[in-house]
Design an enzyme around this catalytic site. Structure first.
Site, PDB file in Angstrom:
ATOM      1  N   LYS A 192       0.848  -1.194   0.000  1.00 15.68           N
ATOM      2  CA  LYS A 192       0.000   0.000   0.000  1.00 15.68           C
ATOM      3  C   LYS A 192       0.882   1.242   0.000  1.00 15.68           C
ATOM      4  O   LYS A 192       1.563   1.527   0.992  1.00 15.68           O
ATOM      5  CB  LYS A 192      -0.923   0.051   1.215  1.00 15.68           C
ATOM      6  N   GLU A 266       9.782   1.672  10.985  1.00 12.07           N
ATOM      7  CA  GLU A 266      10.724   2.795  10.972  1.00 12.07           C
ATOM      8  C   GLU A 266       9.895   4.045  11.171  1.00 12.07           C
ATOM      9  O   GLU A 266       9.131   4.432  10.292  1.00 12.07           O
ATOM     10  CB  GLU A 266      11.505   2.802   9.658  1.00 12.07           C
ATOM     11  N   CYS A 302      13.292  11.214   7.576  1.00 10.62           N
ATOM     12  CA  CYS A 302      13.295  10.791   8.978  1.00 10.62           C
ATOM     13  C   CYS A 302      14.665  10.877   9.630  1.00 10.62           C
ATOM     14  O   CYS A 302      14.779  11.132  10.826  1.00 10.62           O
ATOM     15  CB  CYS A 302      12.752   9.370   9.088  1.00 10.62           C
ATOM     16  N   GLU A 402       9.103  15.619  16.291  1.00 13.65           N
ATOM     17  CA  GLU A 402       9.523  15.574  14.887  1.00 13.65           C
ATOM     18  C   GLU A 402       8.669  16.535  14.072  1.00 13.65           C
ATOM     19  O   GLU A 402       7.463  16.322  13.909  1.00 13.65           O
ATOM     20  CB  GLU A 402       9.397  14.151  14.340  1.00 13.65           C
TER      21      GLU A 402
END
Length: 499
Positions: A192, A266, A302, A402
Site C-alpha cells: 500500500k 521505521e 526521517c 519531529e
C-alpha cells in the site's frame, strides 16, 4: 523548452488508478480519492480507496499464493532470475519513473533521477536483495551432550504474507527496501503506497505485473488511513513492514497482537548533529546541516539531523554559514534544473510546521530567519522558507517533536559529556552525526549516542548496511542481511541419528 508539472502530466497519459490483485488489474466500483501535486495543487489522478473489502481480496490472494503456490517453494536460482528480469525493466524505465515520483511528492526531477531515492537506486537496492535469494541459510550445531545422538540444524523459511505500507517521501526506495527482501525470502506481498504518492509505485507495480511472478505473489492496494489500518490488522497477514509516524506505528503495534504479527517499523527521528570545535570546516558542516533541512526533500526525511548541537564557541559563525546556505535555495518548477527543494507534501503539513514555528517563538527560541511562506508565483505551492532557531532549550517542543519540515534547531553545549546527554535526551533514536577531526572522540561519541546509526563527518545510507532505530524510532532494521532475517522465520530440526 523546460517541462512543467502540467506538461509532464499531460505527456504521460496517465490512466485512472486500479488495484492489482491475484495477477489482475481491477477496476474499482467503490470510493475513490484524488491525489494532489504539492507544487501546483493540480489533481494528478484518481485512485481506489480499497478499504476493508479490497484489502480482504488482496490478502486472500497473497495467502493462497503463499500457502499453495510455487513461490515460497521455488528453487532459489529460479526465484532470483525472475527478480533480476524485472529489476532490469526498472532500469529501462527509470526516466519515466523519476518523473512520476516528481509528480507525486514534488522532489526536483534532477534529484528524483540521480540520488538515493531515484529509480536507478531502487533497482540497485532490489538487485542487492535479489542477490540474497540463494544465500539464505541455516546452521548446524555441534552435539551438546553424549547422552543422545541428536543432530540439530536450523532452516530459514519465509515469514508468510507481508503487508508493506510505504511512506510518501521516498516511495521508490521504500518499495525496494520492503518488497525486495520480502520477495527474495520467498514471501508474498500486499503493498500500500501513501495516499500522496501512488503514481510512481503503480508504475513499479505494472513492471512487476508484467514479470513472471506467479499470481498473488505481489498485490497492490491504494487508499488512506482506513485501508492501511485494515491491512495492518488483517489476521491473514503474518508481517507488517511500515515507515511513517510513531502514532501510526503504535497503532500497528497494538493491532499486531491479534495473530502475533512480525513487525519492521521505521518511525521517524529527531536526530542530532554534534559539531565540535575541531570540525574540519565549520562552513562545510553548517552548510551540510542546514542544507539537509532546506534542500532535497526540505527536511522531510526521517534521518535528517534537525537538532544541531553546536559548541558554544562556534555559535555565531555557524549561524552565519547556515544563513549563507539558505541564500542558495531555489523553489519553483520541479523540472527546472536550478530548483533545489521539494515543497511540503500537503497543506495540512504546512499548517503543522507553521504551528511549530510559532510554538518555538512562544517558548523563547530566537527565529534567526525563515519560517514564513513565500508569496507571488510560489503562493500556490506548499512552500515554507527554511527556518533556523537559536537559543533553543532541548525541552522546547521544536527540539523534542519531529517537525518533518525545513526547520533546524541550534542547541549550544560546552563539553562532550553535555553534548551526549542532550543528544540522548530524546524519545527518538534513529540516526545522527558527529563532526570532529579527533578520531578517538568521534568513535567514543558515536558509541555513546543511543541511535540505530551514526555518521562521522557526514551521513549516508546504503542498501547492504542496516538502517533503523531504537526507542520511538522503531523496531527492526532495513538493509543487508538483517533485512533478509526480518522476512524469515528460524526453524530448528532435531534429527535422532539412533532411530
Amino acid at each position: 523548452m523546460t517541462e512543467t508539472v502540467q506538461s509532464v502530466h499531460a505527456s504521460l497519459d496517465l490512466r485512472p488508478g486500479q488495484l492489482f490483485i491475484d495477477g489482475q488489474w481491477l477496476d474499482w466500483d467503490g470510493p475513490r480519492f484524488d491525489q494532489i501535486n504539492p507544487n501546483t495543487q493540480q489533481v494528478m489522478g484518481s485512485f481506489p480507496e480499497a478499504g476493508e473489502r479490497g484489502v480482504n481480496e488482496a490478502v486472500a490472494a497473497a495467502r493462497k499464493a503463499f500457502d499453495e503456490g510455487p513461490w515460497p517453494r521455488m528453487a532459489a536460482q529460479d526465484r532470483k532470475r525472475i527478480l533480476q528480469r524485472f529489476i532490469e525493466r526498472i532500469y529501462d524505465a527509470e526516466e519515466e519513473i523519476a518523473k512520476l515520483q516528481t509528480l507525486d511528492n514534488g522532489i526536483p526531477y534532477h534529484l528524483s533521477r540521480n540520488t538515493r531515492v531515484s529509480a536507478k537506486a531502487t533497482a540497485d537496492v532490489m538487485d542487492s536483495y535479489a542477490g540474497w535469494a540463494d544465500k539464505i541459510t541455516g546452521e548446524t550445531y555441534p552435539q551438546f551432550t553424549a547422552a543422545s545422538n541428536m543432530q540439530y540444524m536450523s532452516f530459514r523459511e519465509p515469514v508468510g504474507v507481508v503487508a508493506a505500507i510505504l511512506a510518501w517521501n521516498a516511495p521508490l526506495l521504500m518499495f525496494a527496501n520492503k518488497v525486495g527482501p520480502a520477495l527474495a525470502a520467498g514471501c508474498t506481498v500486499v503493498v500500500k503506497p501513501s495516499e500522496y504518492t501512488n503514481l510512481s509505485v503503480t508504475r513499479l507495480a505494472r513492471i512487476v505485473a508484467e514479470s513472471d511472478l506467479p499470481p498473488g505473489v505481489f498485490n497492490l492496494v491504494t487508499g488512506a488511513g482506513a485501508t492501511g489500518s485494515a491491512l495492518s490488522a488483517h489476521p491473514g497477514v503474518d508481517k507488517v513492514t511500515f515507515t511513517g509516524s510513531p502514532q501510526t506505528g503504535r497503532s500497528i503495534l497494538l493491532a499486531s497482537g491479534g495473530n502475533m504479527k512480525r513487525l519492521s517499523l521505521e518511525l521517524g527521528g529527531k536526530s542530532a548533529g554534534i559539531v565540535f570545535p575541531d570540525t574540519r570546516s565549520l562552513a562545510a558542516t553548517a552548510t551540510q546541516l542546514m542544507g539537509l533541512c532546506s534542500t532535497f526533500l526540505s527536511g522531510q526525511v526521517c534521518s535528517t539531523p534537525s537538532r544541531a548541537l553546536v559548541h558554544r564557541s562556534l555559535l555565531d559563525e555557524f549561524v552565519h554559514h547556515a544563513a549563507e546556505q539558505v541564500k542558495k535555495v531555489k523553489f519553483g518548477n520541479p523540472f527546472e534544473s536550478t530548483t533545489t527543494s521539494a515543497p511540503i507534501i500537503s497543506r495540512r503539513q504546512v499548517e503543522r510546521i507553521l504551528g511549530y514555528v510559532e510554538s518555538g517563538q512562544q517558548e523563547g527560541a530566537t527565529l534567526q530567519f525563515g519560517g514564513d511562506r513565500p508569496g507571488g508565483d510560489l503562493a500556490e505551492g506548499n512552500w515554507i522558507n527554511p527556518a533556523l532557531f537559536t537559543n533553543v532549550s532541548n525541552q522546547f517542543r521544536v527540539a523534542r517533536e519531529e517537525i518533518f519540515g525545513p526547520v533546524l534547531c541550534v542547541i549550544p553545549f560546552d563539553t562532550e559529556e553535555e553534548a551526549v546527554r542532550i543528544a540522548n535526551d530524546s524519545e527518538y533514536g534513529l540516526a545522527g552525526c558527529v563532526f570532529t577531526t579527533d578520531v578517538t572522540r568521534a568513535l567514543r561519541v558515536a558509541r555513546a549516542i543511543r541511535s540505530g546509526s551514526i555518521g562521522i563527518n557526514g551521513y549516508a545510507s546504503v542498501p547492504n548496511a542496516p538502517m533503523g532505530g531504537v526507542k520511538s524510532s522503531g523496531i527492526g532494521r532495513e538493509g543487508g542481511w538483517p533485512s533478509i532475517e526480518a522476512f524469515t522465520e528460524l526453524k530448528t530440526v532435531n534429527f535422532n541419528l539412533d532411530a
